[in-house]
Design a protein around this motif. Structure first.
Motif, PDB file in Angstrom:
ATOM      1  N   ARG A 266       0.840  -1.210   0.000  1.00  0.00           N
ATOM      2  CA  ARG A 266       0.000   0.000   0.000  1.00  0.00           C
ATOM      3  C   ARG A 266       0.870   1.253   0.000  1.00  0.00           C
ATOM      4  O   ARG A 266       0.587   2.230  -0.702  1.00  0.00           O
ATOM      5  CB  ARG A 266      -0.920   0.006   1.228  1.00  0.00           C
ATOM      6  N   ILE A 267       1.932   1.231   0.809  1.00  0.00           N
ATOM      7  CA  ILE A 267       2.819   2.394   0.885  1.00  0.00           C
ATOM      8  C   ILE A 267       3.530   2.615  -0.443  1.00  0.00           C
ATOM      9  O   ILE A 267       3.567   3.734  -0.969  1.00  0.00           O
ATOM     10  CB  ILE A 267       3.860   2.208   2.014  1.00  0.00           C
ATOM     11  N   LYS A 268       4.086   1.544  -1.023  1.00  0.00           N
ATOM     12  CA  LYS A 268       4.854   1.688  -2.260  1.00  0.00           C
ATOM     13  C   LYS A 268       3.962   2.050  -3.444  1.00  0.00           C
ATOM     14  O   LYS A 268       4.426   2.664  -4.415  1.00  0.00           O
ATOM     15  CB  LYS A 268       5.613   0.393  -2.569  1.00  0.00           C
ATOM     16  N   GLU A 269       2.685   1.696  -3.369  1.00  0.00           N
ATOM     17  CA  GLU A 269       1.750   2.057  -4.439  1.00  0.00           C
ATOM     18  C   GLU A 269       1.506   3.566  -4.467  1.00  0.00           C
ATOM     19  O   GLU A 269       1.498   4.187  -5.527  1.00  0.00           O
ATOM     20  CB  GLU A 269       0.425   1.332  -4.240  1.00  0.00           C
ATOM     21  N   ASP A 270       1.317   4.151  -3.282  1.00  0.00           N
ATOM     22  CA  ASP A 270       0.992   5.574  -3.205  1.00  0.00           C
ATOM     23  C   ASP A 270       2.215   6.467  -3.005  1.00  0.00           C
ATOM     24  O   ASP A 270       2.193   7.641  -3.380  1.00  0.00           O
ATOM     25  CB  ASP A 270      -0.007   5.830  -2.056  1.00  0.00           C
ATOM     26  N   PHE A 271       3.278   5.916  -2.388  1.00  0.00           N
ATOM     27  CA  PHE A 271       4.461   6.721  -2.079  1.00  0.00           C
ATOM     28  C   PHE A 271       5.722   5.937  -2.461  1.00  0.00           C
ATOM     29  O   PHE A 271       6.493   5.509  -1.595  1.00  0.00           O
ATOM     30  CB  PHE A 271       4.494   7.090  -0.589  1.00  0.00           C
TER      31      PHE A 271
END
Length: 448
Positions: free
Chosen positions: A75-80
């Motif tokens: 989730r983090i790497k998808e958005d940030f």
């Protein structure tokens, strides 16, 4: 990047771990934010820029996959995608470590950790990010979008990923941040770029104009309907429809819009025949997610429909390193427009520029620099050449004074309660109506 300039987010459901991490990092980094709930990650990271996330791999039943850390890492790497992530686990599982690194983790550490080793790893990651000098992303857009700050690079990265798709996009951000420019860039980088880009400020449409503007009408549909007219949906056929200020439309208008988006057909006023539509929808609003999540204000089913992907455009106060770049861009633009030589910005001019909080964001900066070019007669621009509108200056001063007073009041209250309870944090937190974690966060905020 130096360790002392870093902002770090720690997510772990063990409060003792959070306290230990906060105490370890507090004096060594610019800011450390800790939280027990991984569901808060997206909102926390949208609200401020973090250079590193330290993430636990196992949470108590929040995600029933057995390896929750991998889920939240994705989730983090998808958005940030530019933010480094260190994963923590109490289990020395080599297979899980390899998998997490393949999924984009920057490092993997075992609990209990050694403080010196952790600090060394964090420092190496931050140094690697600085020395690696990753290539700056520039959006290929007819309207140039300027930005090299981390927050704008995140925006550019997301635009390049989602633009080629037909996903519906919701652009969030304060007034003046450049949401329309992002919408145009999304269109220009899509496979629909050769088709129309149609903008509608739906927040400014009255109830009577909403349907006729968006869906069109037939001759005789109402008193002034002297001829057939296409609506904006039909005008954008094959291209992109940009609905600005979507958060300001009424619940009745939302219901009508939802019906069209679900059926992919519009029916002009005065007609019994519906028209199929093929558009890519982009919406924008200056409201935040909290307001949009209020079902008394905005329909949740419509939110899901328009928000396949959201892009948060940061305010100018959160992208200070872009101010000089933007200033140079606008000064060159307006010097050419008004037939003047490009003046040099003096240190006093830049100091005044950076001392302003820009409540009006990039738009305010743009207008201030246009005024400066018009008024400047020499080869240089000094602080006296830079003026801000009286309204924005008053807002800037009053907001700063108000925040200062509120923060000082909170700081004094916390100190009094902790002193009263002889330093007992649990009792103090209970008396203040806070959790221990929330109280620790305020102690860190005020460097107490």
């Amino acid at each position: 990047m130096q360790l002392k300039n870093a902002s770090i987010l720690v997510i772990d459901d063990d409060e003792d771990v959070l306290i230990a991490m906060r105490l370890l990092l507090k004096s060594k980094v610019k800011e450390v934010v800790v939280n027990k709930n991984p569901n808060t990650i997206q909102n926390l990271m949208k609200g401020q820029n973090f250079d590193l996330v330290i993430l636990d791999m196992n949470f108590n039943g929040l995600v029933n996959t057995g390896n929750e850390g991998i889920f939240w890492l994705n989730r983090i790497k998808e958005d940030f995608p530019l933010v480094d992530v260190i994963l923590f686990t109490a289990y020395a599982d080599i297979d899980l470590a390899i998998r997490s690194l393949k999924q984009g983790a920057s490092d993997f550490m075992i609990k209990p950790w050694k403080n010196e080793k952790l600090l060394t790893n964090i420092t190496e990651l931050l140094n690697k990010k600085s020395s690696g000098k990753p290539k700056k992303i520039k959006l290929e857009s007819e309207t140039q979008i300027v930005g090299e700050s981390n927050s704008m690079q995140e925006v550019f990265m997301k635009v390049t990923k989602v633009a080629p798709t037909d996903a519906n996009i919701l652009i969030l951000g304060e007034n003046g941040t450049g949401k329309e420019l992002i919408a145009q860039a999304l269109h220009e980088q899509s496979h629909r770029s050769h088709m129309p880009f149609v903008k509608v400020d739906v927040g400014a449409l009255t109830s009577s104009l909403f349907e006729s503007e968006l869906f069109g009408y037939k001759k005789g549909a109402f008193t002034d309907a002297r001829e057939d007219r296409k609506g904006r949906f039909e005008s954008a056929q094959g291209g992109t429809l940009f609905l600005d200020e979507i958060g300001n439309i009424t619940l009745q208008q939302q219901a009508r819009l939802l019906s069209v988006l679900q059926n992919r057909r519009v029916t002009p006023l005065g007609s019994n025949e519906s028209i199929p539509i093929d558009i890519r929808l982009i919406c924008a609003t200056n409201l935040n997610m909290q307001h949009l999540s209020d079902e008394e204000r905005f329909r949740k089913d419509l939110m899901y429909r328009i928000n396949t992907v959201d892009i948060l455009v940061p305010p100018l106060r959160d992208r200070e390193r872009d101010i000089d770049l933007l200033a140079d861009h606008f000064i060159n633009q307006y010097a050419e427009k008004y037939g003047k030589d490009v003046p040099e910005m003096t240190p006093s001019f830049l100091k005044r520029l950076h001392s302003h909080s820009f409540p009006g964001n990039v738009r305010e900066l743009q207008y201030a620099l246009e005024r400066a070019i018009i008024m400047c007669d020499g080869a240089t621009m000094d602080a006296d050449d830079l003026t801000f509108s009286a309204m924005e200056v008053e807002h800037n001063v009053s907001e700063t004074h108000k925040i200062s007073n509120l923060e000082e009041l909170e700081k004094v209250t916390i100190l009094k309660v902790i002193d009263k309870n002889n330093g007992n944090i649990s009792k103090s937190a209970k008396e203040l109506g806070l959790t221990r974690t929330a109280l620790y966060r305020r102690l860190n905020k005020y460097d107490l």
